[in-house]
Design an enzyme around this catalytic site. Structure first.
Site, PDB file in Angstrom:
ATOM      1  N   ASP A 166       0.152   4.138   1.754  1.00 29.15           N
ATOM      2  CA  ASP A 166       0.117   4.783   3.068  1.00 29.15           C
ATOM      3  C   ASP A 166       0.307   6.288   2.955  1.00 29.15           C
ATOM      4  O   ASP A 166       0.927   6.929   3.805  1.00 29.15           O
ATOM      5  CB  ASP A 166       1.151   4.166   4.020  1.00 29.15           C
ATOM      6  CG  ASP A 166       0.810   2.722   4.382  1.00 29.15           C
ATOM      7  OD1 ASP A 166      -0.305   2.264   4.032  1.00 29.15           O
ATOM      8  OD2 ASP A 166       1.650   2.043   5.000  1.00 29.15           O
ATOM      9  N   HIS A 183      -3.198   3.621   9.814  1.00 22.17           N
ATOM     10  CA  HIS A 183      -2.012   2.923   9.304  1.00 22.17           C
ATOM     11  C   HIS A 183      -1.820   3.199   7.815  1.00 22.17           C
ATOM     12  O   HIS A 183      -0.759   2.885   7.273  1.00 22.17           O
ATOM     13  CB  HIS A 183      -2.065   1.420   9.603  1.00 22.17           C
ATOM     14  CG  HIS A 183      -3.078   0.637   8.837  1.00 22.17           C
ATOM     15  ND1 HIS A 183      -3.018  -0.739   8.718  1.00 22.17           N
ATOM     16  CD2 HIS A 183      -4.203   1.000   8.164  1.00 22.17           C
ATOM     17  CE1 HIS A 183      -4.039  -1.177   8.001  1.00 22.17           C
ATOM     18  NE2 HIS A 183      -4.768  -0.139   7.669  1.00 22.17           N
ATOM     19  N   HIS A 205       0.832  -1.201   0.000  1.00 15.57           N
ATOM     20  CA  HIS A 205       0.000   0.000   0.000  1.00 15.57           C
ATOM     21  C   HIS A 205       0.868   1.253   0.000  1.00 15.57           C
ATOM     22  O   HIS A 205       2.043   1.211   0.389  1.00 15.57           O
ATOM     23  CB  HIS A 205      -0.912  -0.011   1.226  1.00 15.57           C
ATOM     24  CG  HIS A 205      -1.703  -1.270   1.364  1.00 15.57           C
ATOM     25  ND1 HIS A 205      -1.227  -2.377   2.043  1.00 15.57           N
ATOM     26  CD2 HIS A 205      -2.917  -1.618   0.872  1.00 15.57           C
ATOM     27  CE1 HIS A 205      -2.125  -3.342   1.971  1.00 15.57           C
ATOM     28  NE2 HIS A 205      -3.155  -2.918   1.264  1.00 15.57           N
TER      29      HIS A 205
END
Length: 297
Positions: free
Chosen positions: A124, A137, A122
């Site tokens: 993020d 997160h 990902h």
């Protein structure tokens, strides 16, 4: 690399959508990480675990934000002490929100002269404006680069942000549309999974290390175990198909060790509740040991 290692467990999962990552540090220790570090010749101080506070304020766009920020602040303080004592801090978790604390400390200690390599399925790079879930997160990389949410990194210490041009995302394959726009606009260096397919992991890591070490004191590695394919790492909360192979992951950390540029690192998102016979925790432990110099031959 420094010969003293500080191991900091972070029992946090309130930044994620699923519970269980909070017991990741326990599972990684059971997998033998402490014994492995000592066997490599390092002086190890196991600093125990930071435990997320229960309850606290929450909102739709920043879920459990009071607990997440408190945990990150505690990790920031612990990591800064380690760096001041000339140790190599390793944060084991725990969901990826914790990186807001560990990286903030490394940046503060080195006056911003730190490159970041973020290995993750990902991006993020969400924030409280574009997030689809409110899970923090998924915001920590953006936060440490000064692109919000600032509350994740501002503990009253005067945060120091990473230079985005010295930051690299590797292995991305599940990035939200608005998040991707934000990453591109900021100028983040991205080697998504299809780029790894084309160039090969060796070339990707060579380029990433050059980017993150150019004009910096060194590199912080933030390694999310969900960067690997789920067959290799089933014990994690946000699995995405077709990830890094085990050997690609090991090559990445081996090359980082060989570079001599590592300053600090995270190993995150190990969720024993979802694991099979502690398989993912064992893999996480071995990846950390390889980053510290463990070799095949």
């Amino acid at each position: 690399m420094k010969k003293k290692v500080d191991l900091i467990g972070v029992q946090v999962d309130c930044g994620a959508s699923k519970v269980g990552a909070s017991i990741g540090p326990v599972a990684i220790r059971i997998a033998g990480i402490c014994e492995g570090i000592r066997k490599l010749g390092y002086e190890l101080e196991d600093k125990g675990d930071i435990i997320q506070p229960k309850g606290g304020a929450s909102s739709e766009k920043l879920r459990n934000h009071e607990s997440v920020i408190s945990t990150c602040k505690s990790l920031y303080e612990s990591t800064l002490i380690s760096l001041e004592q000339e140790a190599f801090p390793i944060a084991i978790g725990g969901d990826h929100s914790l990186a807001a604390g560990s990286i903030s400390a490394t940046l503060k200690h080195h006056k911003g002269k730190v490159g970041v390599i973020w290995i993750d399925a990902h991006g993020d790079w969400n924030d409280d404006k574009i997030t689809e879930t409110g899970n923090m997160h998924g915001m920590s990389f953006s936060a440490v680069c000064g692109h919000g949410p600032d509350v994740m990194v501002d503990y009253g210490q005067g945060p120091v942000y990473a230079d985005v041009t010295k930051c690299v995302q590797i292995g991305g394959r599940d990035i939200d549309a608005e998040e991707a726009k934000k990453m591109k606009a900021a100028g983040l260096n991205v080697f998504a999974i299809d780029t790894i397919d084309k160039l090969g992991m060796q070339e990707v890591m060579k380029r990433a290390i050059e980017i993150a070490s150019n004009g910096t004191d060194g590199i912080h590695l933030s390694f999310d175990i969900d960067s690997l394919t789920p067959e290799a790492a089933p014990g994690t909360g946000t699995k995405v198909h077709s990830g890094l192979t085990i050997r690609e992951a090991f090559l990445a950390v081996e090359m980082l060790h060989e570079s001599g540029k590592l300053l600090s690192m995270d190993m995150v998102e190990v969720n024993p509740i979802l694991d099979i016979s502690n398989k993912t925790a064992k893999l996480a432990s071995e990846l950390v040991l390889s980053a510290l110099g463990k070799v095949v031959y």
